[in-house]
Write an enzyme that holds these catalytic residues in place. Structure first.
Site, mmCIF file in Angstrom:
data_model
loop_
_atom_site.group_PDB
_atom_site.id
_atom_site.type_symbol
_atom_site.label_atom_id
_atom_site.label_comp_id
_atom_site.label_asym_id
_atom_site.label_seq_id
_atom_site.Cartn_x
_atom_site.Cartn_y
_atom_site.Cartn_z
ATOM 1 N N SER A 198 32.649 24.422 37.479
ATOM 2 C CA SER A 198 32.652 25.406 36.382
ATOM 3 C C SER A 198 33.222 24.842 35.085
ATOM 4 C CB SER A 198 33.461 26.628 36.801
ATOM 5 O OG SER A 198 32.893 27.182 37.959
ATOM 6 N N ASP B 244 27.331 34.047 43.550
ATOM 7 C CA ASP B 244 28.450 33.925 42.625
ATOM 8 C C ASP B 244 29.676 33.708 43.493
ATOM 9 O OD1 ASP B 244 28.985 34.931 39.480
ATOM 10 O OD2 ASP B 244 30.757 34.886 40.811
ATOM 11 N N HIS C 62 30.573 40.256 38.959
ATOM 12 C CA HIS C 62 31.466 40.489 37.823
ATOM 13 C C HIS C 62 31.063 41.711 37.020
ATOM 14 C CE1 HIS C 62 33.491 36.608 38.265
ATOM 15 N NE2 HIS C 62 32.305 36.142 38.624
ATOM 16 N N CYS D 227 31.879 33.426 35.485
ATOM 17 C CA CYS D 227 30.772 34.075 36.172
ATOM 18 C C CYS D 227 29.617 33.111 36.390
ATOM 19 C CB CYS D 227 30.298 35.284 35.340
ATOM 20 S SG CYS D 227 28.783 36.003 35.985
#
Lengths: 616, 376
Positions: free
Chosen positions: A326, A365, A371, A384
């Site tokens: 991420s 996710d 989310h 997210c």
């Protein structure tokens, strides 16, 4: 006596005799002339030839080895020095009774038979006037014992030799590297004249990449020697030029903080000064003690290092490749804004998975229940995945690859160390070339969250973060700040490599989202935010070690430590005017926010504390 | 010849002349020998590493040698003639003694330890052999006949072979040539000389067969020194480098790098000429050779003036042997002759050779200063 000669006989005899005398003298003159002809040949015709030979006979060139340059950190702390090592050496021809001397020395200093044997072996190879080491690297106790008994040991003495020493041992082993004995391959490639007297050469790290500067220039002495090669007289000397001292951008205290902060985790911490590209920390944990490599590491010890599960010899900071996870999201988001694929305010709904049209596969996710409604700020703050699956698909792999390449992914950072890995920024072209396969849209999706083929080194990640923090001004990391030779101080490698044209508004939005990662209530790294008295922009990340099956629940506590995800974190601060950028990878750390972020924040805090004084 | 004697006999007496006559010293020979001794000191100081103790030892030897020379100069040649056979026999006996119980020195049996000093019988035989041959031939009519030549040759061969067995090729050769010299001056016919030379040439392979390995090696080394530059050829190569690098003017006194730095082995003894040539160059060499020719010329002059067959033969043979000495040593050092252990006469450092040489000059002076009207 009784013989009576007649006068005639006598005269005849005398005449014959005089005749012979004259002949003898003529022969003598002729032979002498022969000698003279030969002398003329040697001394006039052959003079030049023999004069050259006579000169070669007696003049020998002895190299004068320069003292190797020292390495300091940015604050002048010594990272590599030359420390005296005390050897017990014997000159066999000066020792009155060598056998007895050895026996007495053995009693005095408890020398092993092995060492005595080694000494004898070497002695047989050397001239009797050569000083041959018996003990290399004497302990203080040995020195003291021998010093007292020295008068009873003629021909035996303590000799000082400079040995490279790294006071910080494993702390900076991957940056500084080490010197080792010149091996056969190096012997062929190194300039012969320069290394005639040198026994060691820089192998890896700064020692390796700055070998020329550190080594200095070898001098020489023309020494008149006799037939046994014993030096008689020095004719001419050309002093050696000592190696340059290197001042690094590295802050060894900060390095220690980062190293200690990794604690139980293997991993890497690379911190870069945003404005200059100077590398502040270059941690690869575990490190190794480079000092045994200088004197020659034993095979057993080396094997132990090689086979260690934690791979201490592995330079994770620039050779370790990890999926960015991420941590790539801010860059993807910026790409989305720059290419107009989305807006900062655009909202979408995250149900906890993403599906490509007409495909049953669900791209999960990390938050199973989703989310909910997120804009870009939320997507970065909460990390997210669904938002970025969607954005990546909109951008397409070509745009992604084009944009990310500008930040140095998939290419060498250009740091002044050797052996850096390029990592992998996947593209359609790459996949066709390497795998002979077409590109699947699903692969674009996972690239959007920094998984799949995508691989980066901690150094690349830190560099990209620094370039982002520097608002697109490309940062080239380097370690050497200044090179101080005897007559000049020159700067290390140049920094500037161009800039990425970026919209300042887009940048500000991304910066804000990254600040929210640390400082907002929903941020994935909010735990570290409380303790900061400045704004830190960051992004957490996790890199999957293995793929989790569809619908399987990932539980950190239940799986084997070695199979846990790697924890990643990138950060820069102060967010308003970034000075330092950091990338942290804690192998099997599980979660970026809880493991990697505190490490980065410790480094940044310490850096800014000292730096704020100088740059108020 | 008689006029010459008369001139000397009726010369007005002067104090110096009287003194010299009483000392039985030949002035030209004495001066040239002194010059040679002086040269020896000069070059030894350099070749011997500028150590005074070498000069002290050498001056003791030269002093002894000059004393012996003067003593022998006082002995009437009649006495030499009388004791020739006896001295020769003693010499042969001592050579045998050396062979049987001689001490090992440099891998060769040459010395007889007399407690105070070591005695080399082969040195003594260098003089007693020509004495013996001269005495033997003088006893018979001239020129020598087949039978006498055969006996004389045998007399020469006995010490030659004994010395060669030691093994000392150099001295053996010098002894042989001193005996052969007597035969030559005695008027050996050219026909015989050519024949003997032919026989020797034919005998070369046989001599080769009986040579010691090291002697063969020396000959081979002489033929091709570069074949073994660090081993046997080393001497000759380094010696040639020394001489050649000296050039025309030399490197100056004490300027020899070859011997100073120990590249040249035996630089004080057998190879001292190389040091001399390196330091004093071609001019120095010509000077030294001239000095030797002066000495030899004076000796041959003394021989020509000598009274009686014995004196003539002995004097001429001693002069000739001296030249052989010089020629063999220099020839070996400059690489035109094989390396045999022959020192440079009067110059080289060391032992008995200078004493023997000066004894020879003593005999020459004796011959020259004990002349009478009638042959003995």
């Amino acid at each position: 006596m009784s013989k009576i000669y007649t006068i005639k006989d006598s005269i005849l005899e005398h005449r014959l005799f005089i005749n012979r005398i004259v002949i003898a003298f003529i022969v003598i003159l002729a032979l002498t002339a022969g000698l003279i002809v030969r002398l003329v040949y040697l001394q006039i015709v052959g003079h030049e030839h023999y004069a050259t030979l006579a000169k070669e006979n007696s003049i020998k060139i002895k190299p004068l080895v320069p003292v190797r340059g020292m390495i300091f950190d940015r604050n002048g702390k010594v990272l590599a020095e030359n420390t005296p090592s005390y050897n017990l050496e014997i000159i066999p021809e000066q020792a009155e009774d060598l056998k007895n001397t050895l026996i007495r020395l053995q009693q005095l200093l408890a020398i092993s038979d092995e060492k005595i044997e080694q000494f004898q072996k070497q002695r047989r190879r050397e001239k009797s006037f050569a000083s041959i080491p018996l003990i290399i690297g004497m302990t203080d106790e040995e020195i003291a014992k021998f010093a007292v008994a020295r008068p009873f040991f003629p021909g035996v003495d303590i000799q000082v030799q400079l040995v490279r020493h790294y006071p910080y041992a494993e702390l900076a082993s991957h940056v500084i590297g080490y010197v080792g004995r010149i091996n056969e391959n190096e012997l062929k490639s190194l300039p012969e004249a320069e290394y005639r007297g040198s026994s060691h050469v820089g192998k890896i790290g700064i020692e390796g990449s700055y070998e020329t500067e550190l080594h200095g220039k070898t001098g020489y002495a023309e020494i008149e020697t006799n037939a046994q090669a014993r030096a008689v007289n020095t004719v001419k000397t050309n002093e050696p030029t000592p190696g340059s001292n290197l001042f690094l951008t590295l802050d060894i205290d900060l390095q220690k903080t980062a190293y200690d902060a990794l604690d139980i985790y293997n991993g890497a911490v690379v911190a870069i000064e945003v404005k200059t590209g100077g590398v502040l920390t270059f941690v690869s944990r575990p490190g190794f003690d480079p000092n045994p490599f200088v004197v020659g590491i034993s095979n057993k010890a080396y094997q132990a290092l090689q086979n260690s599960e934690n791979q201490p010899l592995y330079n994770r900071a620039m050779r370790g490749l990890y999926p960015p996870g991420s941590t790539i999201k801010p860059f993807i988001a910026l790409a989305g804004l720059e290419y107009g694929a989305t807006t900062f305010a655009h909202r979408m709904y995250c149900p906890g998975y993403y599906q490509l049209p007409g495909v049953a596969h669900r791209y999960r996710d990390w938050k199973k229940w989703g989310h909910g409604s997120v804009n870009m700020n939320d997507a970065i703050t909460q990390s997210c995945d669904v938002y970025f699956y969607s954005l990546a698909l909109t951008l397409g792999i070509d745009n992604l690859q084009k944009f990310l390449q500008q930040f140095g992914f998939g290419e060498k950072s250009g740091i002044d160390l050797q052996g850096e890995k390029t990592g992998l920024l996947p593209s359609k072209e790459w996949k066709r070339k390497q795998r002979n396969q077409g590109w699947y849209p699903g692969e674009t999706l996972i690239t959007g969250i920094g998984q799949g083929y995508f691989q980066v080194s901690p150094l690349q990640l830190a560099r990209a973060t620094a370039t982002l923090a520097n608002k697109g001004e490309i940062v080239t990391p380097h370690l050497v700040k200044t090179i101080a030779s005897a007559d000049a101080i020159v700067a290390g490698p140049e920094n500037h490599q161009g800039r990425i044209e970026l919209n300042p508004d887009n940048l500000e939005n991304i910066f804000n989202a990254m600040i929210n990662v640390v400082h907002s209530a929903s941020g994935t790294a909010k735990a570290v935010g409380h303790s900061l008295n400045f704004h830190m922009a960051g992004k957490t990340g996790t890199a999957q070690v293995f793929n989790i099956k569809q619908d399987a629940k990932y539980n950190e506590n239940q799986i084997d430590f070695k199979l846990r995800d790697h924890a990643l974190f990138i950060a820069f601060a102060p967010a308003e005017d970034p000075l330092i950028a950091v990338a942290v990878i804690a192998e099997n750390g599980g979660h970026g926010g809880s493991v990697a972020a505190p490490i980065a924040s410790k480094v940044i805090k310490q850096y800014l504390k000292t730096h704020a004084v100088r740059n108020p | 010849m008689p006029s010459e004697i008369r001139r000397e006999q009726f010369e007005p007496p002067s104090i110096i002349g009287n003194l010299l006559r009483k000392l039985h010293i030949d002035i030209p020979l004495f001066i040239t020998l002194l010059l040679a001794a002086l040269t020896s000191f000069i070059i030894l100081y350099s070749a011997g590493g500028q150590k005074m103790d070498i000069l002290v030892k050498q001056s003791v030897r030269i002093g002894l040698a000059f004393t012996l020379m003067i003593i022998l100069a006082h002995v009437n040649p009649i006495q030499f003639k009388r004791y020739s056979a006896l001295l020769f026999s003693i010499g042969i006996f001592l050579l045998l003694a050396v062979l049987i119980m001689g001490q090992i020195g440099k891998g060769a049996q040459r010395w007889l330890d007399l407690g105070v000093f070591r005695f080399q019988p082969s040195e003594m035989i260098k003089i007693t052999t020509p004495m013996m041959i001269a005495w033997y031939l003088a006893e018979h009519s001239f020129p020598p006949k087949w039978q006498q030549i055969l006996i004389a040759s045998t007399l020469i061969l006995i010490p030659t072979l004994l010395i060669a067995k030691q093994p000392d090729l150099g001295t053996a050769m010098l002894v042989a040539s001193s005996g052969a010299g007597v035969l030559f001056f005695a008027g050996l016919s050219w026909y015989l000389i050519v024949t003997i030379a032919g026989i020797l040439a034919a005998a070369a392979p046989i001599i080769w067969h009986f040579m010691f390995d090291y002697q063969r090696a020396r000959v081979l080394t002489f033929l091709n020194p570069e074949a073994d530059p660090m081993g046997r050829g080393y001497h000759i190569i380094q010696s040639k480098i020394a001489i050649g690098s000296g050039g025309v003017y030399g490197k100056g006194w004490l300027g020899s790098t070859q011997s100073e730095l120990d590249f040249l082995p035996e630089s004080s003894t057998d190879f001292i000429f190389a040091v001399f040539a390196e330091e004093f160059g071609l001019f120095g060499c010509l000077g030294l050779l001239s000095l030797y020719l002066l000495i030899i010329g004076r000796c041959l002059y003394i021989a020509a003036q000598a009274q009686g067959t014995y004196s003539r033969l002995l004097a001429s043979s001693l002069a000739f042997t001296f030249f052989v000495y010089v020629f063999v040593n220099i020839g070996m050092v400059i690489g035109v002759l094989p390396v045999v252990g022959v020192p440079l006469p009067l110059i080289s450092y060391g032992g008995t050779s200078i004493v023997t040489l000066m004894a020879g000059f003593g005999i020459l002076m004796s011959i020259h200063t004990h002349k009478k009207f009638l042959p003995s």
